[in-house]
Design an enzyme around this catalytic site. Structure first.
Site, PDB file in Angstrom:
ATOM      1  N   PHE A 111     177.009  47.621  80.231  1.00  0.00           N
ATOM      2  CA  PHE A 111     177.793  47.022  81.467  1.00  0.00           C
ATOM      3  C   PHE A 111     178.810  47.876  81.741  1.00  0.00           C
ATOM      4  O   PHE A 111     179.374  47.934  83.022  1.00  0.00           O
ATOM      5  CB  PHE A 111     178.537  45.844  80.657  1.00  0.00           C
ATOM      6  CG  PHE A 111     179.757  46.161  79.879  1.00  0.00           C
ATOM      7  CD1 PHE A 111     181.062  45.849  80.327  1.00  0.00           C
ATOM      8  CD2 PHE A 111     179.597  46.390  78.696  1.00  0.00           C
ATOM      9  CE1 PHE A 111     181.952  45.899  79.924  1.00  0.00           C
ATOM     10  CE2 PHE A 111     180.998  46.440  77.873  1.00  0.00           C
ATOM     11  CZ  PHE A 111     181.804  46.187  78.278  1.00  0.00           C
ATOM     12  N   LYS A 112     179.123  49.136  80.962  1.00  0.00           N
ATOM     13  CA  LYS A 112     180.199  49.910  81.619  1.00  0.00           C
ATOM     14  C   LYS A 112     179.971  50.479  82.870  1.00  0.00           C
ATOM     15  O   LYS A 112     180.696  51.281  83.634  1.00  0.00           O
ATOM     16  CB  LYS A 112     180.387  50.931  80.437  1.00  0.00           C
ATOM     17  CG  LYS A 112     180.890  50.424  79.067  1.00  0.00           C
ATOM     18  CD  LYS A 112     182.295  49.766  79.086  1.00  0.00           C
ATOM     19  CE  LYS A 112     182.672  49.258  77.955  1.00  0.00           C
ATOM     20  NZ  LYS A 112     183.094  50.020  76.809  1.00  0.00           N
ATOM     21  N   ASP A 113     178.425  51.004  83.050  1.00  0.00           N
ATOM     22  CA  ASP A 113     177.941  51.403  84.441  1.00  0.00           C
ATOM     23  C   ASP A 113     178.628  50.875  85.623  1.00  0.00           C
ATOM     24  O   ASP A 113     178.881  51.473  86.519  1.00  0.00           O
ATOM     25  CB  ASP A 113     176.636  51.495  84.320  1.00  0.00           C
ATOM     26  CG  ASP A 113     175.815  52.344  83.398  1.00  0.00           C
ATOM     27  OD1 ASP A 113     176.337  53.395  83.026  1.00  0.00           O
ATOM     28  OD2 ASP A 113     174.686  52.106  82.829  1.00  0.00           O
ATOM     29  N   THR A 144     181.233  53.320  76.840  1.00  0.00           N
ATOM     30  CA  THR A 144     182.042  54.067  77.813  1.00  0.00           C
ATOM     31  C   THR A 144     181.634  55.499  78.045  1.00  0.00           C
ATOM     32  O   THR A 144     181.433  56.023  79.134  1.00  0.00           O
ATOM     33  CB  THR A 144     183.566  53.727  77.464  1.00  0.00           C
ATOM     34  OG1 THR A 144     183.814  52.590  77.748  1.00  0.00           O
ATOM     35  CG2 THR A 144     184.487  54.636  78.450  1.00  0.00           C
TER      36      THR A 144
END
Length: 467
Positions: A111-113, A144
């Site tokens: 999800f950090k993308d 991250t």
């Protein structure tokens, strides 16, 4: 729009300056001076947009013209063109009233993308506009780091250094970071925990002279843009689910260790998105569950778990929530953070705790519960959860009422955490991009968790001058 520090000594700075400052110069976190309010009729219009169009509308409330509209749209299109799914963050129905929001379709399968593809392009945009080299520092519990490196590597005018806890991330997470052979990328494996890395990063950013002299910039979720970008997918998921579940509460269950992802949902709700419960899912490092239950925020003993990206004791975004809990009283926030520094805990009063319980529900998921959830859902629905998403689903089962709808944030692809999946006696196939990592050499330095050692390493990467 103006931004201010939670500690009150930084005021009236714009969006770009907020991006570049990262951690406020007074040690606090930057927040909008006033949270924009989106009326119901506007929400109806937003519900018909694509993900990219929605991101533009949400970002525009905060950018307020500092980036020309056409250039902001280009940044958004460029950032999300790297995703493997046309919806960017598709919502999947797993069973009645239970959905997952798949946030793992970006370049590094996490999800950090979603935030870091945008932030990387934004930093590149600013570097080209100003002509200055940007030196990015970050600490990671696993995801991250890879997302940040992928977001900025190869971009002119940017160098990046990432700290990760040696031996405390999954093998795929480690390989995604350390197989990058690029002179502008430095991977430091520290002999300690993520909290040690986060502490060092904050110490470096608190040295304002050093920060300004060498153009140090933040990639961690202390940077408000990280929160802003994550807010978009709450709007997007809510609109998709609400269309099919009219009249039902739509809750979100969020695996979180650093409080950034759940705070993005809190921000969306304060902007006017009619979200029901915000459920905080943690693992054995359950400081956040303890706070929501008892009103006491106190780090315990660090534990390595099956969901390593949440192996965090000190949640750096928690201060942003405190700011609103204390009715935007920066003096009160400063006093609490000073007490936390000296006494090692934060305690809120009875009235404040009642508000906390209105804002959040919480459940700490222990190891076997996490693995059992993976096995159960794979057997019952043929949907494979990564261990962090499994914590979110387990929290949904504990905190969601049967008549309510819940969206669990699927924060990573299960291939990133095969160590945990194998414990469930499940054999999964890896995406080709992950398979390729195992044949590549690694580039990293293993160092002590010490600020001075990190600075020594940075001198090589950033060619710091003693003058």
């Amino acid at each position: 729009m103006n931004f201010v520090s939670t500690r009150g000594k930084v005021n009236n700075i714009g969006f770009i300056e907020t991006v570049l400052m990262g951690l406020a110069n007074d040690g606090g976190l930057l927040v909008p001076e006033k949270i924009p309010q989106i009326p119901a009729e506007k929400l109806e219009a937003l519900s018909k947009l694509t993900y990219q169009e929605l991101a533009f509308e949400i970002f525009s409330y905060f950018v307020e013209g500092e980036i020309p509209e056409n250039e902001l749209k280009e940044l958004i299109e460029k950032s999300y063109s790297t995703f493997r799914h046309p919806e960017v963050t598709p919502v999947k129905k797993v069973k009645d009233n239970m959905f997952v929001l798949e946030l793992f379709h970006g370049p590094t399968f996490a999800f950090k993308d979603i935030a870091l593809q945008f932030l990387g392009n934004l930093y590149s945009y600013v570097s080209k506009k100003t002509g200055e080299t940007i030196h990015i520092l970050g600490a990671t519990s696993g995801d991250t780091g890879a997302s940040a490196i992928e977001g900025v590597r190869g971009k002119e005018g940017i160098r990046i250094c990432i700290l990760h806890p040696h031996g405390k991330v999954s093998k795929v997470q480690e390989l995604q970071m350390t197989t990058i052979d690029d002179q502008s990328v430095l991977n430091l494996a520290i002999k300690g925990t993520f909290d040690d890395g986060q502490r060092i990063i904050k110490e470096l950013f608190a040295d304002v002279d050093l920060k300004n002299k060498y153009h140090l910039r933040a990639i961690n979720s202390i940077n408000f843009v990280r929160i802003l970008a994550q807010t978009v997918y709450y709007f997007y998921a809510y609109f998709q689910v609400a269309k099919e579940n009219e009249g039902k509460n739509v809750n979100f269950s969020v695996p979180t260790g650093n409080f950034g992802d759940i705070f993005a949902g809190y921000l969306a709700k304060k902007m006017g998105l009619p979200v029901g419960k915000l459920i905080v899912a943690t693992n054995e490092n359950n400081i956040l569950e303890g706070f929501i239950r008892d009103g006491i925020y106190k780090p315990g003993e660090f534990q390595s778990t099956y969901s390593p990206s949440m192996d965090i004791q000190v949640a750096s975004n928690f201060e942003r929530y405190l700011y609103y809990l204390l009715k935007e009283d920066s003096k009160a926030v400063s006093e609490l953070m000073e007490n936390f520094k000296s006494e090692g805990k934060i305690v809120v009063n009875t009235e404040q705790l009642l508000q906390v319980k209105k804002d959040f529900a919480a459940h700490g998921v222990v190891g076997e519960e996490c693995l059992q959830t993976i096995s159960k859902y794979y057997e019952d629905t043929n949907y494979l959860l990564d261990p962090h998403t499994a914590c979110g689903v387990a929290a949904y089962e504990q905190c969601n009422d049967s008549h309510e709808v819940c969206v669990t944030l699927a924060t990573a692809h299960p291939a990133k955490f095969n160590e945990s999946i194998e414990r469930c006696e499940i054999k999964q196939s890896f995406p080709e991009q992950i398979n390729e990592l195992f044949n590549k050499p690694q580039f990293l330095e293993v160092i002590e968790a010490d600020k001075n050692e990190v600075v020594h390493q940075l001198e090589t990467l950033f060619r710091f001058s003693a003058n």
